[in-house]
Write a protein that holds these residues in place. Sequence first.
Motif, PDB file in Angstrom:
ATOM      1  N   ARG A   1       0.830  -1.206   0.000  1.00 62.44           N
ATOM      2  CA  ARG A   1       0.000   0.000   0.000  1.00 62.44           C
ATOM      3  C   ARG A   1       0.866   1.258   0.000  1.00 62.44           C
ATOM      4  NH1 ARG A   1      -2.523  -3.371  -1.479  1.00 62.44           N
ATOM      5  NH2 ARG A   1      -4.413  -4.326  -0.614  1.00 62.44           N
TER       6      ARG A   1
ATOM      7  N   GLN B   1       1.971   1.805  -3.440  1.00 63.77           N
ATOM      8  CA  GLN B   1       0.902   2.123  -4.375  1.00 63.77           C
ATOM      9  C   GLN B   1       0.408   3.565  -4.281  1.00 63.77           C
ATOM     10  OE1 GLN B   1      -1.744  -1.069  -3.141  1.00 63.77           O
ATOM     11  NE2 GLN B   1      -1.510  -2.100  -5.113  1.00 63.77           N
ATOM     12  N   ARG B   2       0.782   4.280  -3.248  1.00 59.80           N
ATOM     13  CA  ARG B   2       0.333   5.667  -3.139  1.00 59.80           C
ATOM     14  C   ARG B   2       0.932   6.514  -4.253  1.00 59.80           C
ATOM     15  NH1 ARG B   2       0.958   4.872   2.572  1.00 59.80           N
ATOM     16  NH2 ARG B   2       2.967   5.947   2.577  1.00 59.80           N
ATOM     17  N   ASP B   3       0.228   7.546  -4.622  1.00 57.05           N
ATOM     18  CA  ASP B   3       0.729   8.477  -5.645  1.00 57.05           C
ATOM     19  C   ASP B   3       1.725   9.427  -4.993  1.00 57.05           C
ATOM     20  OD1 ASP B   3       1.253  10.232  -7.669  1.00 57.05           O
ATOM     21  OD2 ASP B   3      -0.792  11.016  -7.809  1.00 57.05           O
ATOM     22  N   HIS B   4       2.990   9.135  -5.150  1.00 55.78           N
ATOM     23  CA  HIS B   4       4.032   9.930  -4.509  1.00 55.78           C
ATOM     24  C   HIS B   4       4.396  11.172  -5.315  1.00 55.78           C
ATOM     25  CE1 HIS B   4       4.698   6.923  -1.367  1.00 55.78           C
ATOM     26  NE2 HIS B   4       4.501   6.032  -2.315  1.00 55.78           N
TER      27      HIS B   4
ATOM     28  N   GLY C   1       3.840   5.576  -8.236  1.00 52.23           N
ATOM     29  CA  GLY C   1       4.153   4.878  -6.992  1.00 52.23           C
ATOM     30  C   GLY C   1       5.647   4.792  -6.807  1.00 52.23           C
TER      31      GLY C   1
END
Length: 383
Positions: free
Chosen positions: A260, A263-266, A288
């Motif tokens: 997770r 998968q975050r939009d960094h 990600g």
Amino acid sequence: MRPLLAFLAPLLLALPTAARSPAKTDFSAIDARMQSLVARYRLDGASLWVSHNGQPVLIRYYGGYSEATRIPIASASKWVSALVLARLVERGTLRWDSTVGEWWPTAPADKRAITLAQLFSHTSGLPGDESGCIANALTTLQACAGQILAGPMIAAPGSTFAYGGLSMQVAGAMAERATGLGWDTLFARELTTPLALTATEFGLNSSAPGIVTLPNPRIAGGVRSTLSDYRKLMAMWQADGIIREGPNAGQRYLAVSTIRAMQRDHAAGTAKVDVPNVPQSIGNWGYGFGYWLLPTTRAGAPVVESSPGAFGFQGWVDGAAGIAGVFMVQDTNARMAPEAAAVQADLARLLDPPRFTQSAGAAMNPPPPPRQAVRGRPLSQAK
């Protein structure tokens, strides 16, 4: 590339290889599309693997490709290398917020606050290019990272998205410093051994058989791999961190919390100053750790996770639709990205028809990227 007659012969004389395709699904349109792109672009061959709801439903080899074919995958290496770092984070050896200054106390002051997360999401403030030492096989990863850190910044850490390999080279060197092990050793310990990969390494431009080791592996773009190997990565990701093949099948490779975090939009909230043309042409993308988050408009399917390389190779996972795949070619991504998107759209129509709409087809099958984009560059130049 082989002469036209040489690559057309196996295409005309042999049917594509299949494995475990469900009887109710007709993949003839997929075969026709793949055979067509091999012929139209005069490719040596192509391969395709697809899993639906965790079960392999399609394995095909076209033209001169076979299970043994190994090719350079360029920027599809980023997702691979990110998995190594994720395992080190799980071990507690590194943290996503570990800083350059922790491991290079003598680094220039403007680099010391850069975090591992920023290094692997193109938000470090380092230039977004592939220049300098990262392609130099005669130096070491540590020496190359030192040269990069001695160079200029283009922005403050965390403020800007600039796609390139320099920051990831530093991340690989950070892993070496944190563990006291060389990258190739870490790669084997954290990736190829647990996932039973037998032909994946950093010999990008090598034609030598077996496993090639280099003192300065190209962390963001130096991997060679096979369909058989890369599909194990996509199957694991589709299974939310559970290994699906090999002697460790059924064991957990990564914690769900780690996935997770990856998968975050960094890239959210950053200034986008250097973006390849393909995501730029689609719009509303995210990034990600080591791969792109590309939008769809299908119900329940907000993004496709994908890591395309400069030569057209890519793996992808559409979690909501239950589809994972590997599209294996060696050409240019400028030509192959629309082809891969069309294959993905066809597969979604076949395997996930209730959620597939006409508007989704447009999102997953974008027009060919422009020849040149403002403040961007073709993905074919991104290694």
